[in-house]
Design an enzyme around this catalytic site. Structure first.
Site, PDB file in Angstrom:
ATOM      1  N   CYS A 173      14.890  -4.002  -3.907  1.00 41.29           N
ATOM      2  CA  CYS A 173      15.710  -3.105  -4.718  1.00 41.29           C
ATOM      3  C   CYS A 173      14.881  -2.135  -5.544  1.00 41.29           C
ATOM      4  O   CYS A 173      14.912  -2.158  -6.776  1.00 41.29           O
ATOM      5  CB  CYS A 173      16.613  -3.936  -5.612  1.00 41.29           C
ATOM      6  N   ARG A 182       0.796  -1.235   0.000  1.00 43.50           N
ATOM      7  CA  ARG A 182       0.000   0.000   0.000  1.00 43.50           C
ATOM      8  C   ARG A 182       0.830   1.287   0.000  1.00 43.50           C
ATOM      9  O   ARG A 182       0.529   2.206  -0.770  1.00 43.50           O
ATOM     10  CB  ARG A 182      -1.003   0.016   1.162  1.00 43.50           C
TER      11      ARG A 182
HETATM   12  N1  LLP Z   1     -17.053  -4.120  -3.659  1.00 40.97           N
HETATM   13  C1  LLP Z   1     -16.376  -3.993  -4.804  1.00 40.97           C
HETATM   14  C2  LLP Z   1     -17.042  -4.251  -6.071  1.00 40.97           C
HETATM   15  C3  LLP Z   1     -15.024  -3.610  -4.768  1.00 40.97           C
HETATM   16  O1  LLP Z   1     -14.341  -3.478  -5.918  1.00 40.97           O
HETATM   17  C4  LLP Z   1     -14.391  -3.365  -3.529  1.00 40.97           C
HETATM   18  C5  LLP Z   1     -12.983  -2.969  -3.452  1.00 40.97           C
HETATM   19  C6  LLP Z   1     -15.150  -3.530  -2.347  1.00 40.97           C
HETATM   20  C7  LLP Z   1     -16.475  -3.892  -2.461  1.00 40.97           C
HETATM   21  C8  LLP Z   1     -14.562  -3.315  -0.986  1.00 40.97           C
HETATM   22  O2  LLP Z   1     -14.154  -2.015  -0.802  1.00 40.97           O
HETATM   23  P1  LLP Z   1     -13.685  -1.534   0.648  1.00 40.97           P
HETATM   24  O3  LLP Z   1     -14.886  -1.613   1.565  1.00 40.97           O
HETATM   25  O4  LLP Z   1     -12.617  -2.440   1.096  1.00 40.97           O
HETATM   26  O5  LLP Z   1     -13.225  -0.153   0.438  1.00 40.97           O
HETATM   27  N2  LLP Z   1      -6.057  -2.190  -2.663  1.00 40.97           N
HETATM   28  C9  LLP Z   1      -6.679  -0.925  -2.329  1.00 40.97           C
HETATM   29  C10 LLP Z   1      -8.186  -1.044  -2.227  1.00 40.97           C
HETATM   30  C11 LLP Z   1      -8.829  -1.582  -3.464  1.00 40.97           C
HETATM   31  C12 LLP Z   1     -10.309  -1.740  -3.352  1.00 40.97           C
HETATM   32  C13 LLP Z   1     -10.853  -2.479  -4.519  1.00 40.97           C
HETATM   33  N3  LLP Z   1     -12.255  -2.741  -4.466  1.00 40.97           N
HETATM   34  C14 LLP Z   1      -6.046  -0.387  -1.061  1.00 40.97           C
HETATM   35  O6  LLP Z   1      -5.173  -1.044  -0.491  1.00 40.97           O
HETATM   36  O7  LLP Z   1      -6.379   0.718  -0.635  1.00 40.97           O
END
Ligand code: LLP
Length: 422
Positions: free
Chosen positions: A344, A313
């Site tokens: 690296c 992240r």
């Molecule tokens: N529903 C859908 C269709 C999604 O694409 C996502 C997350 C969620 C629910 C859940 O979202 P949340 O409640 O966790 O915000 N890797 C990134 C976050 C990517 C989120 C992708 N989609 C990070 O580390 O901030």
């Protein structure tokens, strides 16, 4: 040992001696608090009381089977985005009728697997996908339940890389396109199109875009309903942000659900939520050992044994994670460090110019807020095996993923001696 403002976050780990844990299980080590996970899910379930609502946990946030079992055991369903997540969720005992299948590019194989399992609903994001589901479901002589993912063209006011609800993003379809699907519903007889879905982004700390998107979706529901298209399910997606750093203010479960109640007032069908981060982020930390301290020409570096491959992240989104030195308070002077990993790449940096008590080689640090999008985004870049994960419950812990071995890391590789023609 810990700053007061972080005490609430750390309460779930109070029964465990983190230093002893790190000595026994090694580092880098993901540590999750079962209590913290339970209390988040509980709070959301309580806020939803009285509504016909289901929580479909976004598995991508943390797909560890023990986490899935914990959440599933408390009644949560799952929001999946791949065949792999489907299998994980089923293995964890979450029933198929609590699973929704999202994602902008589901393969025919994955759709078939989901049809075999009998998932509750597909969240569809394009005409091509609607056609594909029609073809695959009709072969089986069934009608697959589906929702259309709306792109409400709302700026979630979050990081560009995790913003999904603007018209220029690849996600969802426009209101006009959705209207067409409903008007021509008869073209896809093997798809029971009776739901609306949205997800405008992640780590949302401002209620305004959520309100706007909900209102837009509610307007579409009312319009479709008036046109005789019964809507059985409205899925509001995930996105609820958490407090990663001092000064940030997260939206409470109550305030969030109040918006949903208001916007969807009078809706008789089922409301679905897809939270990921909000349930897991603050319930997890990454323990890492200091390899060495390095005085560069311009900066002072703290080199950890965790790296961007373990927690991506900060590299990917410049994300802030609080970092604590774990151990007895021994009145050390504060030092300003760039906290980095051994990979690296200059981007392998957890924090720039961070004040920490002076650290020595061998000291233990905790990178907080790492329960969501931590281990699930880890890779073995630089041939670093995947980290171990443990779940803490009260004064006990269980290893829920053992550290990957070198042999496991290279298990799929083979010498190029089986040459074939294609
Ligand atoms: N529903 C859908 C269709 C999604 O694409 C996502 C997350 C969620 C629910 C859940 O979202 P949340 O409640 O966790 O915000 N890797 C990134 C976050 C990517 C989120 C992708 N989609 C990070 O580390 O901030």
């Amino acid at each position: 040992m810990l700053e007061t403002e972080l005490e609430a976050t750390l309460a779930g780990f109070a029964g465990i001696d983190l230093a002893a844990l790190a000595r026994r299980e090694g580092t880098p080590l993901y540590v999750y608090s079962a209590d913290a996970i339970r209390s988040r899910l509980n709070a959301l379930q309580l806020a939803l009381a009285g509504l016909d609502a289901g929580i479909c946990y976004a598995v991508k946030a943390n797909s560890n089977g023990a986490v899935l079992r914990l959440l599933g055991g408390m009644g949560a369903g799952a929001d999946i985005v791949s065949g792999g997540e489907l299998r994980r969720v089923l293995l964890a005992g979450i029933p198929a009728d609590r699973i929704v299948f999202s994602g902008v590019g589901k393969s025919a194989d994955e759709i078939n697997q989901a049809l075999d399992a009998g998932v509750a609903r597909f969240n569809l994001e394009s005409r091509a996908e609607l056609d594909l589901l029609q073809t695959l479901a009709s072969k089986r002589g069934i009608a697959a339940r589906a929702s259309v993912r709306i792109n409400p063209d709302v700026d979630a006011l979050t990081h560009a890389k995790i913003s999904t609800g603007k018209s220029e993003n690849k996600f969802g379809v426009s209101f006009d396109e959705a209207r067409k699907w409903f008007d021509k519903r008869a073209r896809w007889p093997a798809v029971q199109l009776d739901g609306l879905h949205m997800h405008i982004g992640s780590q949302i700390l401002n209620i305004e875009p959520i309100r706007q998107a909900l209102q837009r979706m509610a307007a579409l529901w009312r319009e479709l309903d008036a046109a005789g298209h019964a809507i059985a399910s409205i899925d509001v997606g995930g996105g609820l942000g958490v407090r990663y750093r001092e000064g940030e203010q997260a939206i409470s479960a109550e305030a969030y659900v109040a918006e949903i109640r208001m916007a969807l007032d009078g809706f008789k069908g089922r409301i679905l939520l897809e939270p990921g981060r909000w349930l897991l982020a603050e319930a997890g930390m990454l323990l890492s050992r200091v390899l060495l301290e390095k005085h560069g020409e311009a900066r002072r570096f703290l080199v950890l044994d965790a790296a961007m491959n373990d927690l991506l992240r900060p590299s990917l989104y410049d994300a802030w994670h609080d970092i604590l030195r774990v151990g007895v308070a021994d009145a050390r002077p504060q030092v300003t460090y760039d906290v980095v990993g051994p990979v690296c790449e200059t981007g392998d940096t957890f924090a720039v110019g961070r004040d920490l008590p002076r650290c020595d080689a061998g000291d233990l640090v905790a990178i907080l807020g790492a329960g969501a999008y931590g281990a699930s985004m880890a890779s073995s870049y630089n041939s670093r095996p995947l980290p171990a994960e443990v779940l803490v419950d009260g004064d006990r812990y269980a290893v829920v993923r053992r550290r990957q071995t070198f042999d496991e890391m290279i298990a799929g590789e083979q010498p190029a001696n089986d040459w074939r023609q294609a």
